[in-house]
Design a protein around this motif. Structure first.
Motif, PDB file in Angstrom:
ATOM      1  N   TYR A   1     -33.566 -46.319  33.800  1.00 48.48           N
ATOM      2  CA  TYR A   1     -33.514 -47.180  32.611  1.00 48.48           C
ATOM      3  C   TYR A   1     -34.914 -47.588  32.157  1.00 48.48           C
ATOM      4  CZ  TYR A   1     -28.517 -47.980  33.722  1.00 48.48           C
ATOM      5  OH  TYR A   1     -27.173 -47.844  33.980  1.00 48.48           O
ATOM      6  N   LEU A   2     -35.745 -47.997  33.116  1.00 48.32           N
ATOM      7  CA  LEU A   2     -37.077 -48.486  32.764  1.00 48.32           C
ATOM      8  C   LEU A   2     -37.943 -47.357  32.209  1.00 48.32           C
ATOM      9  CD1 LEU A   2     -39.054 -50.807  32.626  1.00 48.32           C
ATOM     10  CD2 LEU A   2     -39.592 -50.444  35.052  1.00 48.32           C
ATOM     11  N   ALA A   3     -37.881 -46.196  32.814  1.00 51.53           N
ATOM     12  CA  ALA A   3     -38.656 -45.059  32.309  1.00 51.53           C
ATOM     13  C   ALA A   3     -38.230 -44.715  30.886  1.00 51.53           C
ATOM     14  CB  ALA A   3     -38.475 -43.846  33.224  1.00 51.53           C
ATOM     15  N   GLU A   4     -36.937 -44.686  30.641  1.00 45.99           N
ATOM     16  CA  GLU A   4     -36.440 -44.391  29.297  1.00 45.99           C
ATOM     17  C   GLU A   4     -36.981 -45.402  28.284  1.00 45.99           C
ATOM     18  OE1 GLU A   4     -32.120 -44.742  27.154  1.00 45.99           O
ATOM     19  OE2 GLU A   4     -32.173 -43.651  29.053  1.00 45.99           O
ATOM     20  N   ALA A   5     -36.993 -46.688  28.671  1.00 45.14           N
ATOM     21  CA  ALA A   5     -37.470 -47.732  27.766  1.00 45.14           C
ATOM     22  C   ALA A   5     -38.977 -47.613  27.514  1.00 45.14           C
ATOM     23  CB  ALA A   5     -37.126 -49.099  28.346  1.00 45.14           C
ATOM     24  N   LEU A   6     -39.750 -47.352  28.560  1.00 45.97           N
ATOM     25  CA  LEU A   6     -41.196 -47.222  28.392  1.00 45.97           C
ATOM     26  C   LEU A   6     -41.548 -45.975  27.580  1.00 45.97           C
ATOM     27  CD1 LEU A   6     -42.294 -48.264  31.987  1.00 45.97           C
ATOM     28  CD2 LEU A   6     -42.828 -49.509  29.881  1.00 45.97           C
ATOM     29  N   ILE A   7     -40.831 -44.896  27.809  1.00 50.00           N
ATOM     30  CA  ILE A   7     -41.079 -43.664  27.039  1.00 50.00           C
ATOM     31  C   ILE A   7     -40.806 -43.910  25.564  1.00 50.00           C
ATOM     32  CG2 ILE A   7     -40.225 -41.310  26.657  1.00 50.00           C
ATOM     33  CD1 ILE A   7     -39.760 -41.236  29.776  1.00 50.00           C
ATOM     34  N   ALA A   8     -39.739 -44.643  25.242  1.00 44.22           N
ATOM     35  CA  ALA A   8     -39.433 -44.959  23.844  1.00 44.22           C
ATOM     36  C   ALA A   8     -40.533 -45.802  23.218  1.00 44.22           C
ATOM     37  CB  ALA A   8     -38.089 -45.690  23.759  1.00 44.22           C
ATOM     38  N   TRP A   9     -41.108 -46.710  23.998  1.00 45.72           N
ATOM     39  CA  TRP A   9     -42.189 -47.551  23.479  1.00 45.72           C
ATOM     40  C   TRP A   9     -43.431 -46.715  23.169  1.00 45.72           C
ATOM     41  CZ3 TRP A   9     -43.576 -52.279  21.769  1.00 45.72           C
ATOM     42  CH2 TRP A   9     -44.945 -52.594  21.758  1.00 45.72           C
TER      43      TRP A   9
ATOM     44  N   ALA B   1     -43.703 -43.445  22.803  1.00 43.03           N
ATOM     45  CA  ALA B   1     -43.478 -42.333  21.881  1.00 43.03           C
ATOM     46  C   ALA B   1     -43.258 -42.802  20.451  1.00 43.03           C
ATOM     47  CB  ALA B   1     -42.274 -41.505  22.343  1.00 43.03           C
ATOM     48  N   LYS B   2     -42.537 -43.917  20.282  1.00 41.72           N
ATOM     49  CA  LYS B   2     -42.134 -44.329  18.929  1.00 41.72           C
ATOM     50  C   LYS B   2     -42.439 -45.784  18.598  1.00 41.72           C
ATOM     51  CE  LYS B   2     -37.978 -43.088  20.011  1.00 41.72           C
ATOM     52  NZ  LYS B   2     -36.520 -42.801  20.007  1.00 41.72           N
ATOM     53  N   GLY B   3     -42.998 -46.527  19.562  1.00 40.27           N
ATOM     54  CA  GLY B   3     -43.219 -47.947  19.330  1.00 40.27           C
ATOM     55  C   GLY B   3     -41.937 -48.742  19.283  1.00 40.27           C
ATOM     56  N   ASP B   4     -40.873 -48.200  19.867  1.00 42.58           N
ATOM     57  CA  ASP B   4     -39.550 -48.837  19.836  1.00 42.58           C
ATOM     58  C   ASP B   4     -39.443 -49.838  20.986  1.00 42.58           C
ATOM     59  OD1 ASP B   4     -36.912 -49.532  19.645  1.00 42.58           O
ATOM     60  OD2 ASP B   4     -36.109 -47.499  19.886  1.00 42.58           O
ATOM     61  N   ALA B   5     -39.363 -51.128  20.652  1.00 39.27           N
ATOM     62  CA  ALA B   5     -39.303 -52.171  21.675  1.00 39.27           C
ATOM     63  C   ALA B   5     -37.886 -52.514  22.104  1.00 39.27           C
ATOM     64  CB  ALA B   5     -39.999 -53.437  21.167  1.00 39.27           C
ATOM     65  N   ALA B   6     -36.882 -52.014  21.398  1.00 35.24           N
ATOM     66  CA  ALA B   6     -35.500 -52.399  21.700  1.00 35.24           C
ATOM     67  C   ALA B   6     -35.069 -52.000  23.112  1.00 35.24           C
ATOM     68  CB  ALA B   6     -34.549 -51.807  20.653  1.00 35.24           C
TER      69      ALA B   6
END
Length: 389
Positions: free
Chosen positions: A307-315, A317-322
């Motif tokens: 979960y954490l890796a997925e969230a950090l990768i989204a941040w 890669a796309k600046g997505d903080a959600a």
């Protein structure tokens, strides 16, 4: 030193997270207070859920696990001399893999250098700073020299006693704990397992577990009082006790051999519901402990870091903080389900000193229900093999 993610702890949680981030080109550094040799000397569990094995496959680090791991299609609950087989493959379409946590950790360590994942071992006096700001940092000491790592985020994968949970702060209303009135006395030996699948046994003498690490290495446990001392148990005494529990119900009976390790592990359930503060995130044992019943500890750590890796990768890669904002709730939903299963199986298969005749009858009735209900066996199998992410 500067990096994107500073990871504290080089156990399976920290190593898995580091590899997942590096596979997406995200720079990170792992800081560990122990030596690599010390980490690999620790004896830990070895039943891997499909979630964990899939992460190793995704990273391309599953070759040795595939070659040496043992596929387990089911496991057994024993009530006195009655064996109840839970056919997890037939009930769920999945299976678990027996592969020691030490071996999985070794695979992750060995691949770190080639994959550009730096690990700082024997780092003392680790401290976290400015976790509420936009540029948190950690300090530590190696060979008497003070060091500093500036990062965008810090991941606390440093276990129950590490500094990360303390840095989140004191939140007693978010802490939930249950200490059990017994421990597990375990022995590891290079002898063939007494049965091809794990046996969780509940009898008049209390709980016992017959498990394995390989076709030639066995791991056994028995329930002992909380105050029990390892000095009071000789190898012969423990082998005699195990033979009394398993010779009549297992395929081959208990084979004896010199102990590679003997220890007593306390049992506890613990959840720290505050898994984030600013740019610090907790994962693994830093946030939760489960009893070893059901083998959820390593597997929960794996789901946390997924979960954490997925969230950090989204941040990055796309600046997505959600996803980062939702990490805590998402992880806790799975954590509590795993805690419930470990608590349930512990309650079902152990003799609690405060229980009387009524409680023993209720326990027997529950085991009878499991023995005769496909629906109940399916629920147990689904939890044992691992709930989906």
């Amino acid at each position: 030193m500067k990096t994107k993610v500073a990871i504290i702890g080089a156990g399976p949680a920290g190593l898995l997270l580091g590899h997942l981030l590096r596979s997406e080109g995200i720079d990170c550094v792992i800081v560990e207070r122990q030596s690599a040799a010390h980490i690999l000397s620790r004896i830990r569990a070895g039943v891997l859920e499909s979630v964990t094995t899939q992460l190793m496959h995704r990273l391309g680090l599953d070759a040795r696990m595939n070659a040496e791991g043992m596929i387990e299609h089911g496991f057994n609950l024993a009530d006195d001399d009655r064996m109840i087989r839970i056919d997890i493959e037939a009930l769920t379409g999945r299976y678990v893999t027996v592969y020691g946590q030490t071996e999985l950790t070794r695979d992750l360590m060995d691949a770190a250098l080639d994959r550009g994942l730096p690990i700082v071992y024997e780092a003392g006096e680790v401290a976290l700073h400015d976790v509420d700001g936009e540029r948190p940092w950690i300090s530590y000491v190696v060979d008497g020299q003070s060091q500093r790592i500036d990062a965008d985020f810090i991941a606390g994968c440093d276990g129950f006693h590490g500094p990360s949970r303390k840095a989140v702060g004191d939140h007693p209303a978010r802490t939930f704990e249950r200490e059990y009135p017994f421990g597990w006395l375990g022995i590891l030996a290079d002898v063939a397992p007494c049965h091809p699948e794990l046996i969780y046994a509940n009898g008049p003498r209390g709980f016992a577990l017959a498990s394995m690490r390989s076709p030639t290495r066995s791991r056994y446990y028995i329930q002992v009082p909380q105050a029990a001392r390892i000095e009071d148990w000789s190898e012969d005494r423990l082998w005699d006790e195990l033979a009394a529990r398993f010779d009549s119900i297992s395929d081959r009976g208990v084979a004896r051999g010199p102990a590679l390790e003997m220890s007593i592990a306390p049992l506890r359930s613990f959840v720290f519901e505050k898994m984030r503060r600013g740019r610090l995130f907790l994962a693994g044992d830093a946030a939760h402990i489960v009893p070893p019943t059901g083998a959820k500890g390593l597997n929960l750590a794996a789901s946390d870091v997924a979960y954490l890796a997925e969230a950090l990768i989204a941040w990055f890669a796309k600046g997505d903080a959600a996803p980062l904002a939702g990490y805590e709730a998402r992880a806790l939903a799975r954590i509590w389900k795993a805690e419930r299963f470990s608590w349930y199986l512990t309650k079902l298969m152990h003799r609690f000193p405060e229980d009387g005749a009524f409680e023993h009858r209720m326990q027997r009735a529950e085991i009878d229900y499991v023995a005769t209900s496909r629906a109940m066996q399916t629920a147990i199998a689904e939890n044992y093999v691992g709930l989906p992410l």
